[in-house]
Write a protein that holds these residues in place. Sequence first.
Motif, PDB file in Angstrom:
ATOM      1  N   PHE A 101       0.832  -1.201   0.000  1.00  0.00           N
ATOM      2  CA  PHE A 101       0.000   0.000   0.000  1.00  0.00           C
ATOM      3  C   PHE A 101       0.869   1.254   0.000  1.00  0.00           C
ATOM      4  N   PRO A 102       0.589   2.206  -0.881  1.00  0.00           N
ATOM      5  CA  PRO A 102       1.408   3.423  -0.956  1.00  0.00           C
ATOM      6  C   PRO A 102       1.515   4.183   0.357  1.00  0.00           C
ATOM      7  N   MET A 103       0.474   4.168   1.187  1.00  0.00           N
ATOM      8  CA  MET A 103       0.558   4.897   2.447  1.00  0.00           C
ATOM      9  C   MET A 103       1.555   4.263   3.415  1.00  0.00           C
ATOM     10  N   SER A 104       1.874   2.989   3.224  1.00  0.00           N
ATOM     11  CA  SER A 104       2.932   2.387   4.034  1.00  0.00           C
ATOM     12  C   SER A 104       4.273   3.014   3.685  1.00  0.00           C
ATOM     13  N   TRP A 105       4.500   3.260   2.401  1.00  0.00           N
ATOM     14  CA  TRP A 105       5.739   3.917   1.986  1.00  0.00           C
ATOM     15  C   TRP A 105       5.791   5.342   2.551  1.00  0.00           C
ATOM     16  N   VAL A 106       4.633   6.018   2.512  1.00  0.00           N
ATOM     17  CA  VAL A 106       4.550   7.368   3.064  1.00  0.00           C
ATOM     18  C   VAL A 106       4.830   7.352   4.559  1.00  0.00           C
ATOM     19  N   GLY A 107       4.269   6.365   5.268  1.00  0.00           N
ATOM     20  CA  GLY A 107       4.457   6.283   6.709  1.00  0.00           C
ATOM     21  C   GLY A 107       5.907   6.087   7.104  1.00  0.00           C
ATOM     22  N   VAL A 108       6.620   5.251   6.348  1.00  0.00           N
ATOM     23  CA  VAL A 108       8.042   5.034   6.635  1.00  0.00           C
ATOM     24  C   VAL A 108       8.824   6.337   6.437  1.00  0.00           C
ATOM     25  N   ALA A 109       8.513   7.042   5.342  1.00  0.00           N
ATOM     26  CA  ALA A 109       9.194   8.318   5.088  1.00  0.00           C
ATOM     27  C   ALA A 109       8.844   9.356   6.149  1.00  0.00           C
ATOM     28  N   ALA A 110       7.574   9.388   6.568  1.00  0.00           N
ATOM     29  CA  ALA A 110       7.151  10.349   7.595  1.00  0.00           C
ATOM     30  C   ALA A 110       7.826  10.051   8.928  1.00  0.00           C
ATOM     31  N   GLY A 111       7.985   8.770   9.250  1.00  0.00           N
ATOM     32  CA  GLY A 111       8.662   8.418  10.489  1.00  0.00           C
ATOM     33  C   GLY A 111      10.097   8.908  10.515  1.00  0.00           C
ATOM     34  N   ARG A 112      10.760   8.798   9.376  1.00  0.00           N
ATOM     35  CA  ARG A 112      12.135   9.281   9.297  1.00  0.00           C
ATOM     36  C   ARG A 112      12.191  10.794   9.463  1.00  0.00           C
ATOM     37  N   ARG A 113      11.235  11.491   8.862  1.00  0.00           N
ATOM     38  CA  ARG A 113      11.206  12.955   8.968  1.00  0.00           C
ATOM     39  C   ARG A 113      10.861  13.418  10.379  1.00  0.00           C
ATOM     40  N   LEU A 114       9.989  12.668  11.064  1.00  0.00           N
ATOM     41  CA  LEU A 114       9.578  13.053  12.417  1.00  0.00           C
ATOM     42  C   LEU A 114      10.532  12.525  13.482  1.00  0.00           C
TER      43      LEU A 114
END
Length: 373
Positions: A101-114
């Motif tokens: 799911f694309p939002m899983s990729w987004v979540g991983v990237a968001a975790g790194r940013r946060l």
Amino acid sequence: MPQQQHILFVVNSFPPRVGGIERHIADLADELVRQGHRATVVTLAEVSGVTTENGITVHRLRRHFPVASVMSFPALGTARRLRQQFAHAGVTAISTHTRFFPMSWVGVAAGRRLGVPVLHTEHGSDFVRGVSPLIGLASRVVDVTVGRQTMRKATSVLGVSEQVIAFVKRLSGVAGTVFYNAINLDGWERPDDLHVALRRFVFVGRLVPGKGWDSLLSAAALLAADETVQPFTVEILGDGPDMASLRAQIEQAGLRSCVRAHGYVSGETVRTYLRDSVLVNPTTLAEGFQTTLLEALAGTCQIVTYNVPGAAQLASEGAPLFIVTEQNPNALATAMRAALDTPKPSYPFEQLKQWSWPQRVQQYLALVSKAQR
């Protein structure tokens, strides 16, 4: 007092969409809130907006490029915007679900940013099955590229059964942690009186190729043609693209007098039909851990199932399972008859509490704390 966690779920879909993954996410978030923690969901939908649902803050972002009813994509730059939006919201961990799911990729990237850990949960035990060759090929390409990277870049990977964890290892090389599925036992409390087993088979699930509705009907036709088998009924709870084919097979097999196709029904209706019946679960899809098995145990059901993830574990604990190792109508019919004629003792309700969300959330919080170290 334990630290209050604020879990940010970054997921492709969430109720009112109905499905096993959506239900897992909603139940996990709901129990986190019940236990005094915060849960925020960022998901995709037709219409954007922010709501509060059972104490859970839900941000719905507009979805793009929907594929059938399964896949859709967020706008470019969503991870960056999530970082801006939640930088001061006290998020302590991010929860993502399912590798493709694309939002899983987004979540991983968001975790790194946060700068917070990402706990990624897998729900499937193999590559996608029961789809066209083209979709199967496309999904496999996604799995071995961005799906694999999602698992490798997450802080920790959870899987809802041992089979899921084995698939995670095979696909990504990551050693995951088993995090079994669970159910909400509200509404399932039962008295300690004797129950009268019903001569009723129940099928619960989407009517799609591989889910097993056709195998159930073939087995039911074999039983109906056997004069030594006492009368029985079959209740099919669920809807999907195969509904027309299901109705046609009912007519062709001469099963109209004993089989009913209900279409989509509420959770309350599912609970009603699972009381003291026989759940038949002949799926050949890459299931993770079906909560329907747990619901059937809560309803004092017998269970006839192919050897799906979780079945052996439940059987080892004394659950009334008839595991069918040969995936054909004859073997299925034999097990179905055995479940009616020689039922096993029902699963103790107290023992079922270990499969409930209050217990599972305690495990999840421990996993979050471990990921934060």
